[in-house]
Design an enzyme around this catalytic site. Structure first.
Site, PDB file in Angstrom:
ATOM      1  N   ASP D   8     145.698  83.053 -13.381  1.00  0.00           N
ATOM      2  CA  ASP D   8     147.058  82.977 -13.344  1.00  0.00           C
ATOM      3  C   ASP D   8     146.968  82.384 -11.410  1.00  0.00           C
ATOM      4  OD1 ASP D   8     145.894  84.767 -14.351  1.00  0.00           O
ATOM      5  OD2 ASP D   8     147.822  84.936 -15.139  1.00  0.00           O
ATOM      6  N   GLU D  39     150.658  79.838 -15.662  1.00  0.00           N
ATOM      7  CA  GLU D  39     151.509  80.515 -15.586  1.00  0.00           C
ATOM      8  C   GLU D  39     152.765  81.392 -15.194  1.00  0.00           C
ATOM      9  OE1 GLU D  39     152.179  84.378 -18.059  1.00  0.00           O
ATOM     10  OE2 GLU D  39     150.905  85.130 -16.520  1.00  0.00           O
ATOM     11  N   HIS D  68     154.317  84.373 -19.394  1.00  0.00           N
ATOM     12  CA  HIS D  68     155.556  83.401 -18.371  1.00  0.00           C
ATOM     13  C   HIS D  68     156.002  82.434 -19.068  1.00  0.00           C
ATOM     14  CE1 HIS D  68     156.875  86.481 -16.020  1.00  0.00           C
ATOM     15  NE2 HIS D  68     155.016  87.012 -15.862  1.00  0.00           N
ATOM     16  N   HIS D 158     145.220  86.295 -22.594  1.00  0.00           N
ATOM     17  CA  HIS D 158     145.578  86.151 -21.668  1.00  0.00           C
ATOM     18  C   HIS D 158     146.196  88.212 -21.918  1.00  0.00           C
ATOM     19  CE1 HIS D 158     148.521  85.346 -18.410  1.00  0.00           C
ATOM     20  NE2 HIS D 158     149.874  85.976 -19.414  1.00  0.00           N
ATOM     21  N   HIS D 183     146.133  87.249 -16.824  1.00  0.00           N
ATOM     22  CA  HIS D 183     146.888  88.258 -17.101  1.00  0.00           C
ATOM     23  C   HIS D 183     146.793  89.374 -15.870  1.00  0.00           C
ATOM     24  CE1 HIS D 183     150.777  89.844 -18.207  1.00  0.00           C
ATOM     25  NE2 HIS D 183     150.090  91.103 -18.219  1.00  0.00           N
ATOM     26  N   HIS D 185     146.200  89.414 -13.257  1.00  0.00           N
ATOM     27  CA  HIS D 185     145.860  88.796 -11.756  1.00  0.00           C
ATOM     28  C   HIS D 185     144.717  89.544 -10.481  1.00  0.00           C
ATOM     29  CE1 HIS D 185     149.843  87.356 -11.495  1.00  0.00           C
ATOM     30  NE2 HIS D 185     149.708  86.572 -12.786  1.00  0.00           N
TER      31      HIS D 185
HETATM   32 FE   LIG Z   1     149.793  85.835 -14.804  1.00  0.00          FE
HETATM   33 FE   LIG Z   2     150.775  87.301 -17.848  1.00  0.00          FE
END
Ligand SMILES: [Fe+2]
Ligand SMILES: [Fe+2]
Ligand SMILES: [Fe+2]
Ligand SMILES: [Fe+2]
Ligand SMILES: [Fe+2]
Ligand SMILES: [Fe+2]
Ligand SMILES: [Fe+2]
Ligand SMILES: [Fe+2]
Lengths: 278, 278, 278, 278
Positions: D8, D39, D68, D158, D183, D185
């Site tokens: 991401d 995203e 997102h 994700h 997702h 991160h």
């Molecule tokens: Fe994200």
């Molecule tokens: Fe996400």
């Protein structure tokens, strides 16, 4: 004592319905205490002091809140001006406002109103059971309790899960006059007096337009949930609102409930009024 | 057509209440279709074919389920023997059993009963809206729909969130006779006929002992939630059960509802019966 | 000071790996403090005093826990016998055991070890930030802090969401030597010293067989998740375990970290050892 | 085949880092396929076609998304212009855009890139296992699979829960070249080739500033979580970003992975580059 409670007021439809029906309800029920959950009264999102004062002008004594407490950011700075707006008890230490209020009712009687957030399927909060327990231990219910005693205790438990609500009811049974739920925006038909004398209803239901998705416009809510694409912001439905809540009578010696009756008036739901009004 | 629906039966208290009240309900309501959600009938956890057959013997036509469908593991291997036990529609492909059943009612009328799991605050499942939509498109409601037409459609939506339930109600409005919720174990008082003719109630309420935590022993549930220490396994409360549900009358030409009334009989909740019984 | 931390030990594969690698790790790293999260060491579910004592015998100083704290019910009655088994700090008041322990390390140095449960996507718990704040205010980090001062502080934050973990890291930055996550059962590669001197890693990773679903047999976990039918109980995978954790060196004057390095040894993951061992 | 994947991208810090490092990575790794999860690239919330085209100009082949996806509302109307922006596969039928893309790589080789949303602790979505299974059955991995065959398959899953991610890895093992998570991160250190030849990493980690709360300003995130009062909107942290991802080499005969290596370059995290670059 006679207590009137209304669930989450949603937008203008909800406010209009509550304010329109208050005169007749006051006249015919003559309540000692009237409480409304106002967490969705400002366009569906939170409450302002100004809107709360409209409720007070209509004869309501206390406005409670919930997970939407701070949706109107101005309330952070203004809630302390108005002790009869209470926010959930179990916010972090240092949160503006208070989680309960002690009122003077007619005849010198003292009434405690508490607001608490439950936790299942909700945002993380401090233990509602420990928080309520502390308040109830500091405010004993019933005449003859001395300095810390109160004549009635009303707890608005704002929560999602019926299991947690019923458990909170039993946890307070015998120590509160009324434990009533809010947040689901749908009235439940499980109003009853629990074995030790506390009146209970899992949810009072919203005051708002029931041709909707929990008070918000059904077309937007449906598009959002079914298609999962961006939509316009959810706003309150605008049809005639139903006022939903309950009416409780307590025994002044014990502070416990002798009856609880549902109240649904106006709008689309089946209508029901306390026997005293019939 | 006259339709009777009862919510989640919890344990022996729930089963005994349903079976005890069925003879009078059948005699005085003369229903064309009776459906019960049985997901908690076996000691609170699932159902067995044997218990379902006791419901059938009492005059119930269909047993629906929910998130507790497979709590009794034997049902995985036996559900296909009994098409009148249906499990939620939106389980993965390859799941034993079916998500709906088409019945023959009196006078050659066809009735579709559907069971679906909602998703908010529940276990992940396939899209309930898409799943219900497919079934409703294959079974058009109302006389004169030809080969695929049905005379009544009942949808038991098993879910937690009132928002999702109301959205499902509107999603089906005009295409089903009754959309009724289960799973919260508390009856709601929002029974109404939606604008396009579908009868709706967010939750039918459980059939079980309401001096409890959603039907289970309150002492155990309270200890588990408040103290967060291991407890004995949650088992059903054993006091007298309340039978909770709703009664719907449809128009045979359209299949749509002309009325919906709540039903609560026995046990601790306030009692209410359809007008036809009074 | 030299600190060694290992994440959630899962079943026999995890225990065997930790115990097999401890002698070499002790010899070559010579740690002043070794801590392991033991919440899954007893067949995947909780820990017993007996298993904790095997860790102690292998040279581990403290066993921390998490959401599986009470899976072995016997621990409720035995945890208080053994102050070096700690359970999360933010359980309700009255919970057996303690949420932190103060140890004497070599040379008279004092070490505080804290265990806390985070809340996002987890069971409701009391505010972990308030709870940790109280402990950190009572135990100031660094030499020259006087009576309440400690020479090192290790916090095992047991949680799901990386956002909450990173926020807890920053919340403690400058006040703890090491803030390390557990519960995800996967080691993260974001080990770093935060701006004010606290060593941080979102998750230490489990000690167990990584040819699995977070340490449990992959075939069972896959069947359960994909088919949503009953399966046998999830039990730990039995292949060779990887010991996962981190190694931290602190500055004895400040108690803050000067370095943090990951450690992964044995089993299927890529191997890495602290520079001191190379 | 050589495959490069980045997790991401969060805001300008993430975009700048990716674009700054791409020339050297392309020169020294010479990838056949480069994919980035975009995203959070538009100020932390979604992506626009314009930003995606900046990635394409930098040599990236495909932009994947996640929960997102629609934060930038314009993408609803523009995603179909650009088949190399893919959104999760398991959105409802009728959702704009596609959940996978088939690309032509050098030497006539075909590459399939898939994006899917997992469900634990996430918004309700259709079954990711069934959705991925359908795509993998229509696109067999490995030379000699005939018309429907592909030379490499990359799946960006994700999701939040490591259990679900590992289960998805095993579900695809032997049928995909790389299954990599996004997702959380945070990069995980569990990169490995699974038993049947699929490269796996639970999370690639974000491309962004790690002195933050998952890429967003830490002060705002901390205030929001700890004090639970309204704050300004969360915006991306602005320090130097770390590019996080993985590098995979596949066997052209089978399409399976022969190696997977993590990549972390720039910013605050420990640096690591594939062996080919060293
Ligand atoms: Fe994200
Ligand atoms: Fe996400
Ligand atoms: Fe509300
Ligand atoms: Fe609410
Ligand atoms: Fe149930
Ligand atoms: Fe249920
Ligand atoms: Fe855990
Ligand atoms: Fe664990």
């Amino acid at each position: 004592m006679r207590i009137l409670f209304f669930g989450d007021v949603v937008g203008r439809a909800g406010r209009d319905a509550v304010i329109a029906h208050m005169p007749a309800l006051r006249e015919r029920l003559d309540p000692d205490l009237t409480v409304v959950n106002g967490e969705n009264s400002a366009g569906g999102y939170g409450v302002t002091v100004k809107l709360a004062e409209e409720f007070f002008a209509a004869g309501i004594d206390v406005v409670t809140l919930g997970n939407h407490t701070w949706d109107q950011k101005e309330l952070v700075g203004t809630i302390e001006q108005q002790p009869r707006i209470i926010r959930p008890l179990n916010y972090p230490e240092g949160t503006p406002g208070r989680g309960f209020v002690l009122l003077q009712a007619r005849g010198g009687r003292k009434v405690l109103v508490v607001n608490v957030l439950l936790r299942l399927f909700m945002e993380p909060m401090d233990d509602p059971f420990a928080a309520v327990d502390r308040v109830l231990k500091a405010h004993r219910l019933g005449a003859g309790q001395g300095a810390g005693g109160v004549d009635a205790v009303l707890i608005d438990m704002h929560g999602e899960a019926t299991s947690e609500k019923m458990i909170m009811g039993h946890f307070c049974d015998g120590r509160a006059s009324l434990v009533v739920g809010t947040h689901s925006h749908v009235p439940t038909a499980d109003h009853m007096v629990l074995p030790k004398g506390t009146a209970y209803q899992s949810d009072a239901g919203m005051c708002g337009d029931y041709d909707s998705a929990i008070g918000m416009k059904k077309e937007i809510a449906l598009a959002k949930m079914v298609r999962k694409l961006p939509t316009e912001r959810l706003t309150p439905a605008e049809g005639e609102g139903t006022v939903c809540g309950c009416y409780v009578e307590t025994d002044d010696r014990t502070g416990l409930a002798v009856r609880i009756e549902p109240l649904r008036v106006g709008g689309r739901l089946s209508q029901t009024l306390p026997e005293r009004m019939q």
